[in-house]
Write an enzyme that holds these catalytic residues in place. Structure first.
Site, PDB file in Angstrom:
ATOM      1  N   TYR A 132      -3.256  20.972  -7.433  1.00  8.95           N
ATOM      2  CA  TYR A 132      -3.978  19.910  -7.491  1.00  8.95           C
ATOM      3  C   TYR A 132      -5.185  20.336  -8.152  1.00  8.95           C
ATOM      4  CZ  TYR A 132      -7.337  16.764  -4.846  1.00  8.95           C
ATOM      5  OH  TYR A 132      -8.331  15.723  -4.523  1.00  8.95           O
ATOM      6  N   ALA A 133      -5.812  21.435  -8.213  1.00  4.43           N
ATOM      7  CA  ALA A 133      -6.902  21.645  -8.958  1.00  4.43           C
ATOM      8  C   ALA A 133      -6.452  21.838 -10.511  1.00  4.43           C
ATOM      9  CB  ALA A 133      -7.195  23.117  -8.572  1.00  4.43           C
TER      10      ALA A 133
END
Length: 268
Positions: A165-166
């Protein structure tokens, strides 16, 4: 905008007025997207509530109508280039685009799969790219427009289990800067919102773990989670003429999370 004079200084409240403008909000069926759609409608925009969940999008449009605003609903699959291009063609006159969808796979990187990587990147990064490309080209041709995309504070800091996600959200930040640079001469502004901890469908896993949930609240300088309506003001600022000299910017809406040290390691 010219230098201010007693007669020529603009009415600041008026700069936030979106009356007469069409705003397409993608991801409007729930969470931050729904709050954004309602907020822009309250400011006078004609809002197109777009979401893969077309029934949810219609429910948001109904809420806006009940509040006296103007809204329509439509389906939107941001993993399909054809669907995104069709959405942009159907709303070629839109002056505002807000991109809110996101998905997460909370696993440590060594436990993730290629399929999970592809899914996270396709929705968070490539889906945003498809929308920015399709609407950005039309806005540039018209000589005006504001694009607001949602990244995350995870684009700047991570915790175990947030790697995919990051990485995708960090990519969104760089896309924002690139498109702001490329379309600025044509009068199109592009900015990113970086939300901190808000209670949304994306954070249900955290809410189910009280220790994890409380740790997030304690980490923020305001010592609490964000409330959904609190995203609407920052989006309105970036979408409206109130931010006419702001582009390529990443606006943290994180309750002061990034202002102080500390970390929690969740059991994922």
């Amino acid at each position: 905008m010219t230098q201010p004079t007693a007669q020529g200084f603009p009415n600041i409240a008026g700069l936030f007025d979106l009356a007469g403008k069409e705003a397409v909000v993608v991801g409007a069926a729930s969470g931050l997207g729904q709050a954004t759609a309602i907020g822009l409608a309250d400011a006078g925009a004609r809002v197109v509530c777009a979401d893969l969940n077309s029934q949810g999008a219609q429910a948001t449009a109904d809420i806006i109508a009940e509040r006296g605003g103007q809204a329509t609903a439509t389906g939107a699959d941001i993993t399909s280039t054809a669907a995104v291009d069709a959405l942009a063609a159907d709303h070629a006159g839109a002056e505002i685009l807000v991109v809110t969808p996101g998905m997460n796979v909370r696993k440590r990187l060594v436990n993730t799969t290629d399929e999970e990587f592809d899914r996270v990147v396709d929705i968070n990064l490539k889906g945003t790219y498809r929308l920015m490309r399709a609407f950005g080209a039309r806005m540039a041709a018209a000589g005006r427009g504001s694009i607001v995309v949602f990244a995350s504070f995870r684009a700047l800091v991570v915790e175990p289990g947030q790697g995919l996600y990051a990485a995708a959200k960090a990519g969104v930040v760089q896309l924002t800067k690139a498109m702001a640079s490329e379309l600025g001469p044509q009068g199109v502004r592009v900015n990113a919102i970086l939300p901190g901890p808000f209670e949304t469908p994306l954070t249900e896993q955290i809410k189910a773990d009280r220790t994890w949930w409380d740790a997030y609240a304690d980490k923020s300088a305001l010592a609490r989670w964000g409330l959904l309506p609190e995203i609407a003001g920052p989006v309105l600022f970036l979408a409206s003429d109130a931010s006419s000299y702001v582009t390529g910017h990443s606006l943290l809406v994180d309750g002061g999370w990034m202002a102080q040290d500390g970390r929690f390691t969740p059991s994922v």
